[in-house]
Design an enzyme around this catalytic site. Structure first.
Site, PDB file in Angstrom:
ATOM      1  CE  LYS A  13      -2.104  -1.200   3.845  1.00 27.18           C
ATOM      2  NZ  LYS A  13      -1.393  -2.466   4.101  1.00 27.18           N
ATOM      3  NE  ARG A  88      -4.146  -1.402  10.033  1.00 33.00           N
ATOM      4  CZ  ARG A  88      -3.039  -0.832   9.534  1.00 33.00           C
ATOM      5  NH1 ARG A  88      -3.036   0.426   9.182  1.00 33.00           N
ATOM      6  NH2 ARG A  88      -1.956  -1.541   9.387  1.00 33.00           N
ATOM      7  NE  ARG A 127       7.425  -2.095   6.123  1.00 34.27           N
ATOM      8  CZ  ARG A 127       6.101  -2.070   6.312  1.00 34.27           C
ATOM      9  NH1 ARG A 127       5.296  -1.698   5.340  1.00 34.27           N
ATOM     10  NH2 ARG A 127       5.592  -2.435   7.460  1.00 34.27           N
ATOM     11  NE  ARG A 160       6.365  -0.046  10.230  1.00 38.56           N
ATOM     12  CZ  ARG A 160       5.145  -0.140   9.698  1.00 38.56           C
ATOM     13  NH1 ARG A 160       4.905   0.404   8.510  1.00 38.56           N
ATOM     14  NH2 ARG A 160       4.190  -0.768  10.336  1.00 38.56           N
ATOM     15  NE  ARG A 171       2.546  -4.657  11.591  1.00 36.14           N
ATOM     16  CZ  ARG A 171       3.570  -4.485  10.751  1.00 36.14           C
ATOM     17  NH1 ARG A 171       4.756  -4.979  11.049  1.00 36.14           N
ATOM     18  NH2 ARG A 171       3.407  -3.832   9.641  1.00 36.14           N
TER      19      ARG A 171
HETATM   20  P1  ADP Z   1       2.205  -1.864   3.220  1.00 38.57           P
HETATM   21  O1  ADP Z   1       2.227  -0.352   3.157  1.00 38.57           O
HETATM   22  O2  ADP Z   1       0.987  -2.450   2.566  1.00 38.57           O
HETATM   23  O3  ADP Z   1       2.420  -2.404   4.609  1.00 38.57           O
HETATM   24  P2  ADP Z   1       4.751  -1.665   1.782  1.00 38.57           P
HETATM   25  O4  ADP Z   1       4.396  -0.817   0.595  1.00 38.57           O
HETATM   26  O5  ADP Z   1       5.531  -1.011   2.863  1.00 38.57           O
HETATM   27  O6  ADP Z   1       3.425  -2.401   2.351  1.00 38.57           O
HETATM   28  O7  ADP Z   1       5.533  -2.950   1.207  1.00 38.57           O
HETATM   29  C1  ADP Z   1       6.051  -3.936   2.105  1.00 38.57           C
HETATM   30  C2  ADP Z   1       7.429  -4.387   1.596  1.00 38.57           C
HETATM   31  O8  ADP Z   1       7.260  -5.127   0.374  1.00 38.57           O
HETATM   32  C3  ADP Z   1       8.386  -3.236   1.283  1.00 38.57           C
HETATM   33  O9  ADP Z   1       9.686  -3.612   1.675  1.00 38.57           O
HETATM   34  C4  ADP Z   1       8.282  -3.071  -0.242  1.00 38.57           C
HETATM   35  O10 ADP Z   1       9.498  -2.601  -0.807  1.00 38.57           O
HETATM   36  C5  ADP Z   1       7.986  -4.503  -0.701  1.00 38.57           C
HETATM   37  N1  ADP Z   1       7.087  -4.540  -1.863  1.00 38.57           N
HETATM   38  C6  ADP Z   1       6.014  -3.729  -2.111  1.00 38.57           C
HETATM   39  N2  ADP Z   1       5.389  -4.072  -3.260  1.00 38.57           N
HETATM   40  C7  ADP Z   1       6.097  -5.130  -3.758  1.00 38.57           C
HETATM   41  C8  ADP Z   1       5.961  -5.960  -4.943  1.00 38.57           C
HETATM   42  N3  ADP Z   1       4.990  -5.750  -5.828  1.00 38.57           N
HETATM   43  N4  ADP Z   1       6.854  -6.969  -5.112  1.00 38.57           N
HETATM   44  C9  ADP Z   1       7.848  -7.170  -4.209  1.00 38.57           C
HETATM   45  N5  ADP Z   1       8.032  -6.445  -3.078  1.00 38.57           N
HETATM   46  C10 ADP Z   1       7.171  -5.433  -2.851  1.00 38.57           C
HETATM   47  P1  AMP Z   2       0.991   0.614   9.210  1.00 38.74           P
HETATM   48  O1  AMP Z   2       2.073   1.643   9.035  1.00 38.74           O
HETATM   49  O2  AMP Z   2      -0.215   0.889   8.375  1.00 38.74           O
HETATM   50  O3  AMP Z   2       1.519  -0.793   9.047  1.00 38.74           O
HETATM   51  O4  AMP Z   2       0.499   0.736  10.724  1.00 38.74           O
HETATM   52  C1  AMP Z   2       1.392   0.537  11.802  1.00 38.74           C
HETATM   53  C2  AMP Z   2       0.618   0.381  13.102  1.00 38.74           C
HETATM   54  O5  AMP Z   2      -0.093   1.587  13.400  1.00 38.74           O
HETATM   55  C3  AMP Z   2      -0.444  -0.717  13.124  1.00 38.74           C
HETATM   56  O6  AMP Z   2       0.103  -2.007  13.420  1.00 38.74           O
HETATM   57  C4  AMP Z   2      -1.379  -0.213  14.238  1.00 38.74           C
HETATM   58  O7  AMP Z   2      -0.816  -0.445  15.521  1.00 38.74           O
HETATM   59  C5  AMP Z   2      -1.361   1.296  13.997  1.00 38.74           C
HETATM   60  N1  AMP Z   2      -2.413   1.707  13.051  1.00 38.74           N
HETATM   61  C6  AMP Z   2      -2.243   2.240  11.810  1.00 38.74           C
HETATM   62  N2  AMP Z   2      -3.427   2.511  11.234  1.00 38.74           N
HETATM   63  C7  AMP Z   2      -4.378   2.130  12.121  1.00 38.74           C
HETATM   64  C8  AMP Z   2      -5.807   2.124  12.109  1.00 38.74           C
HETATM   65  N3  AMP Z   2      -6.512   2.583  11.055  1.00 38.74           N
HETATM   66  N4  AMP Z   2      -6.454   1.663  13.206  1.00 38.74           N
HETATM   67  C9  AMP Z   2      -5.779   1.222  14.278  1.00 38.74           C
HETATM   68  N5  AMP Z   2      -4.440   1.161  14.355  1.00 38.74           N
HETATM   69  C10 AMP Z   2      -3.724   1.627  13.287  1.00 38.74           C
END
Ligand code: ADP
Ligand code: AMP
Length: 216
Positions: A13, A88, A127, A160, A171
């Site tokens: 995302k 969420r 990541r 992170r 998660r």
């Molecule tokens: P989210 O925001 O949904 O938690 P991220 O965009 O941070 O996910 O992506 C999670 C990890 O996967 C990151 O390290 C990113 O570089 C990698 N990633 C994202 N999209 C792809 C893809 N299409 N193929 C391979 N790796 C990806």
């Molecule tokens: P994310 O960066 O989206 O992976 O979110 C990191 C963390 O923030 C999650 O594991 C939750 O602890 C908190 N968080 C983010 N968005 C929400 C949401 N919409 N509702 C509740 N907790 C959230």
């Protein structure tokens, strides 16, 4: 254009949001980023969020809804926004509907990035994020040119604290029990579009852009 990105943690995302907001010139609203910033600054919101984020649990709805309500009222959201990581829970989705109705607005697109659970652990533990500009990388799947250095701004990359194997398990469980039911919520409203998030990053971006333009 008012857009929502859905999908489990690690679905891509944030990666896709970085690209789509540039193309459509709208702000990226990530509740996860908002919590991490507040935690870094040590504000009361950050202290409250930390109790949950550090355990991989969802922050309570009233706290989370308040942040989004305030953010959506800012001027830069007037022409549209991309929500990433919110809502969420069903209760957050209902609160969002109310917020938007109060502004005479509605969601235009809900994009669900589909990625099998078996891929998510490797995506999340590998990541890396830029401390300065927030760009997202992956040590194997999307590495920066120079290890540990952001290719866009030269900033330092970090991992992170909730991207550990143990926290990822919690998660993903939170996602399945509390967030996945939202897919049916948006499907019923005929807003949901599925995109295969397992493809190459560029391919996923192109497919999302096609959905948003209605040209797929
Ligand atoms: P989210 O925001 O949904 O938690 P991220 O965009 O941070 O996910 O992506 C999670 C990890 O996967 C990151 O390290 C990113 O570089 C990698 N990633 C994202 N999209 C792809 C893809 N299409 N193929 C391979 N790796 C990806
Ligand atoms: P994310 O960066 O989206 O992976 O979110 C990191 C963390 O923030 C999650 O594991 C939750 O602890 C908190 N968080 C983010 N968005 C929400 C949401 N919409 N509702 C509740 N907790 C959230």
């Amino acid at each position: 254009m008012n857009i929502l990105f859905m999908g489990p943690p690690g679905a891509g995302k944030g990666t896709q949001a970085e690209r789509i907001v540039e193309e459509f010139d709208i702000p990226h609203i990530s509740t996860g980023d908002a919590f991490r910033l507040a935690m870094k600054q040590g504000t009361p919101l950050g202290q409250k969020a930390k109790e949950y984020v550090d355990q991989g649990l969802l922050v309570p709805d009233d706290v989370t809804n308040g942040i989004v309500r305030e953010r959506l009222q800012q001027d830069d959201c007037a022409a549209g926004f991309l929500l990433d990581g919110f809502p969420r829970t069903i209760s957050q989705a209902e609160a969002l509907d109310e917020m938007l109705a109060g502004m005479n607005r509605k969601l235009d697109h809900v994009i669900n990035l589909k990625v099998d659970r078996s891929l998510l652990l490797a995506r999340l533990t590998g990541r890396r994020i830029c401390k300065s500009c927030g760009s997202t990388y992956h040590v194997l799947f999307n590495p920066p040119v120079e290890e540990g250095v952001c290719a866009k701004c030269g900033g330092e990359l970090y991992q992170r604290s909730d991207d550990t194997e143990e926290k990822v398990g919690t998660r993903l469980d939170e996602y399945i029990s509390k967030t996945a039911p939202l897919l049916a919520y948006y499907d019923k409203q005929d807003l949901l579009r599925e995109v295969d998030g397992e493809k190459e990053i560029d391919t996923v971006t192109a497919e999302i852009a096609d959905c948003l333009r209605g040209t797929e």
